[in-house]
Design a protein around this motif. Sequence first.
Motif, PDB file in Angstrom:
ATOM      1  N   ARG A   1       0.850  -1.192   0.000  1.00 33.71           N
ATOM      2  CA  ARG A   1       0.000   0.000   0.000  1.00 33.71           C
ATOM      3  C   ARG A   1       0.882   1.238   0.000  1.00 33.71           C
ATOM      4  O   ARG A   1       1.979   1.224   0.551  1.00 33.71           O
ATOM      5  CB  ARG A   1      -0.897  -0.006   1.239  1.00 33.71           C
ATOM      6  CG  ARG A   1      -1.870  -1.187   1.206  1.00 33.71           C
ATOM      7  CD  ARG A   1      -2.642  -1.281   2.479  1.00 33.71           C
ATOM      8  NE  ARG A   1      -1.737  -1.818   3.505  1.00 33.71           N
ATOM      9  CZ  ARG A   1      -2.040  -1.983   4.765  1.00 33.71           C
ATOM     10  NH1 ARG A   1      -3.216  -1.633   5.215  1.00 33.71           N
ATOM     11  NH2 ARG A   1      -1.175  -2.473   5.617  1.00 33.71           N
ATOM     12  N   ASP A   2       0.372   2.287  -0.603  1.00 34.40           N
ATOM     13  CA  ASP A   2       1.086   3.559  -0.652  1.00 34.40           C
ATOM     14  C   ASP A   2       0.772   4.351   0.609  1.00 34.40           C
ATOM     15  O   ASP A   2      -0.398   4.554   0.946  1.00 34.40           O
ATOM     16  CB  ASP A   2       0.661   4.335  -1.902  1.00 34.40           C
ATOM     17  CG  ASP A   2       1.368   5.662  -1.996  1.00 34.40           C
ATOM     18  OD1 ASP A   2       0.751   6.676  -1.626  1.00 34.40           O
ATOM     19  OD2 ASP A   2       2.533   5.671  -2.436  1.00 34.40           O
TER      20      ASP A   2
ATOM     21  N   THR B   1      -1.400   7.625   0.072  1.00 34.89           N
ATOM     22  CA  THR B   1      -2.798   7.318  -0.232  1.00 34.89           C
ATOM     23  C   THR B   1      -3.544   6.870   1.022  1.00 34.89           C
ATOM     24  O   THR B   1      -4.661   7.330   1.288  1.00 34.89           O
ATOM     25  CB  THR B   1      -2.875   6.218  -1.312  1.00 34.89           C
ATOM     26  OG1 THR B   1      -2.180   6.665  -2.467  1.00 34.89           O
ATOM     27  CG2 THR B   1      -4.306   5.876  -1.663  1.00 34.89           C
ATOM     28  N   GLU B   2      -2.934   5.984   1.787  1.00 42.60           N
ATOM     29  CA  GLU B   2      -3.577   5.493   3.016  1.00 42.60           C
ATOM     30  C   GLU B   2      -3.751   6.610   4.044  1.00 42.60           C
ATOM     31  O   GLU B   2      -4.765   6.677   4.732  1.00 42.60           O
ATOM     32  CB  GLU B   2      -2.780   4.334   3.609  1.00 42.60           C
ATOM     33  CG  GLU B   2      -2.763   3.095   2.740  1.00 42.60           C
ATOM     34  CD  GLU B   2      -4.136   2.489   2.517  1.00 42.60           C
ATOM     35  OE1 GLU B   2      -4.947   2.428   3.460  1.00 42.60           O
ATOM     36  OE2 GLU B   2      -4.406   2.060   1.377  1.00 42.60           O
TER      37      GLU B   2
ATOM     38  N   LYS C   1      -6.727   8.702   3.002  1.00 46.89           N
ATOM     39  CA  LYS C   1      -7.974   7.999   3.319  1.00 46.89           C
ATOM     40  C   LYS C   1      -8.303   8.133   4.810  1.00 46.89           C
ATOM     41  O   LYS C   1      -9.446   8.352   5.182  1.00 46.89           O
ATOM     42  CB  LYS C   1      -7.855   6.514   2.974  1.00 46.89           C
ATOM     43  CG  LYS C   1      -7.922   6.194   1.514  1.00 46.89           C
ATOM     44  CD  LYS C   1      -7.865   4.672   1.372  1.00 46.89           C
ATOM     45  CE  LYS C   1      -7.522   4.229  -0.001  1.00 46.89           C
ATOM     46  NZ  LYS C   1      -7.386   2.763  -0.094  1.00 46.89           N
TER      47      LYS C   1
END
Length: 88
Positions: A70-71, A74-75, A78
């Motif tokens: 996972r990046d 990005t996480e 979110k």
Amino acid sequence: MCRSIRTLFNFEPGATEDEIRASALQFVRKLSGFARPSRVNEEAFDRAVDEVAEAARRLLASLETSQPARDRATEAAKARAKARARYA
């Protein structure tokens, strides 16, 4: 458990030494009940943080997954959006 401890596995870029240490510190604080230990308990507290950090390093190094990493950015975005929605 400790809300400030974050998942460190399967991210790109991988967990930093500072992130591992911060998670270990939060874990030991939770277990001991000390935000900052007294002088008499400082050595035991610091040793526990070192040992937990080392165990976390070994764990992260030995875990495997078939999922893509996972990046972090990005996480994080979110999580911020979720928090804003929850407290709006």
